[in-house]
Design a protein around this motif. Structure first.
Motif, short mmCIF file in Angstrom:
data_model
loop_
_atom_site.label_atom_id
_atom_site.label_comp_id
_atom_site.label_asym_id
_atom_site.label_seq_id
_atom_site.Cartn_x
_atom_site.Cartn_y
_atom_site.Cartn_z
N ILE A 51 0.84 -1.21 0.00
CA ILE A 51 0.00 0.00 0.00
C ILE A 51 0.86 1.25 0.00
CG2 ILE A 51 -1.64 1.33 1.40
CD1 ILE A 51 -2.86 -1.39 2.22
N ALA A 52 1.93 1.25 0.79
CA ALA A 52 2.83 2.41 0.83
C ALA A 52 3.50 2.60 -0.53
CB ALA A 52 3.87 2.22 1.92
N LEU A 53 3.87 1.51 -1.19
CA LEU A 53 4.49 1.59 -2.50
C LEU A 53 3.52 2.16 -3.52
CD1 LEU A 53 7.04 0.90 -4.14
CD2 LEU A 53 6.02 -1.32 -4.59
N VAL A 54 2.27 1.72 -3.48
CA VAL A 54 1.26 2.23 -4.42
C VAL A 54 1.04 3.72 -4.19
CG1 VAL A 54 -1.20 2.11 -5.01
CG2 VAL A 54 0.15 0.01 -4.80
N PHE A 55 0.92 4.13 -2.94
CA PHE A 55 0.74 5.55 -2.66
C PHE A 55 1.95 6.36 -3.12
CE2 PHE A 55 -2.68 4.53 0.43
CZ PHE A 55 -3.61 5.44 -0.04
N GLY A 56 3.14 5.84 -2.94
CA GLY A 56 4.34 6.56 -3.37
C GLY A 56 4.39 6.72 -4.88
N ILE A 57 4.09 5.66 -5.59
CA ILE A 57 4.09 5.75 -7.06
C ILE A 57 2.99 6.67 -7.54
CG2 ILE A 57 3.68 4.41 -9.16
CD1 ILE A 57 5.12 2.07 -7.77
N ALA A 58 1.79 6.55 -6.94
CA ALA A 58 0.69 7.43 -7.35
C ALA A 58 1.02 8.89 -7.06
CB ALA A 58 -0.59 7.02 -6.62
N GLY A 59 1.67 9.14 -5.97
CA GLY A 59 2.04 10.52 -5.64
C GLY A 59 3.07 11.10 -6.59
N SER A 60 3.93 10.26 -7.14
CA SER A 60 4.93 10.77 -8.07
C SER A 60 4.39 10.89 -9.48
CB SER A 60 6.16 9.87 -8.07
OG SER A 60 5.83 8.60 -8.59
N VAL A 61 3.31 10.18 -9.79
CA VAL A 61 2.73 10.24 -11.14
C VAL A 61 1.83 11.45 -11.30
CG1 VAL A 61 1.14 9.05 -12.71
CG2 VAL A 61 2.94 7.77 -11.54
N VAL A 62 1.09 11.79 -10.26
CA VAL A 62 0.14 12.91 -10.33
C VAL A 62 0.92 14.20 -10.47
CG1 VAL A 62 -1.64 14.16 -9.06
CG2 VAL A 62 -1.55 11.66 -8.96
N GLN A 63 0.56 14.95 -11.50
CA GLN A 63 1.24 16.23 -11.74
C GLN A 63 0.49 17.35 -11.05
OE1 GLN A 63 4.11 16.80 -13.42
NE2 GLN A 63 4.33 14.58 -13.56
N THR A 64 1.21 18.23 -10.47
CA THR A 64 0.63 19.42 -9.86
C THR A 64 1.19 20.65 -10.57
OG1 THR A 64 2.38 19.53 -8.21
CG2 THR A 64 0.39 18.31 -7.62
#
Length: 90
Positions: A51-64
């Protein structure tokens, strides 16, 4: 220093508290209670890691929206107003 010696002597000569007689059984009961509690298994830690890995990857993919990065140059005119130059007194 005599006062400290007297206090330690009174403490040495004082009778032991009655609660000390039951301290061994209380400690053993608490240890047994802790051992009887269910422990987390390796699968739980693995799931949390995924779960932590998924959140980390999702956080790096989302552009702000990010501000434009500014580059610093040693020849920039704004560096003349740096605190180190303002405090020199020249």
């Amino acid at each position: 220093m005599d006062d400290l010696d007297q206090m330690l002597a009174r403490l040495r000569n004082a009778p032991l508290p009655a609660a000390l007689a039951t301290i061994d059984s209380a400690v053993m009961e608490e240890l047994a209670r802790i051992r009887a509690a269910p422990a987390l298994r390796a699968g739980t830690f693995g799931a949390v890691a995924v779960i932590a890995l998924v959140f980390g990857i999702a956080g790096s993919v989302v552009q702000t929206d990010r501000g434009a990065a500014t580059t610093l140059s040693p020849f920039d005119a704004r560096l003349a107003l740096a605190p180190s130059t303002l405090l020199s007194g020249e």
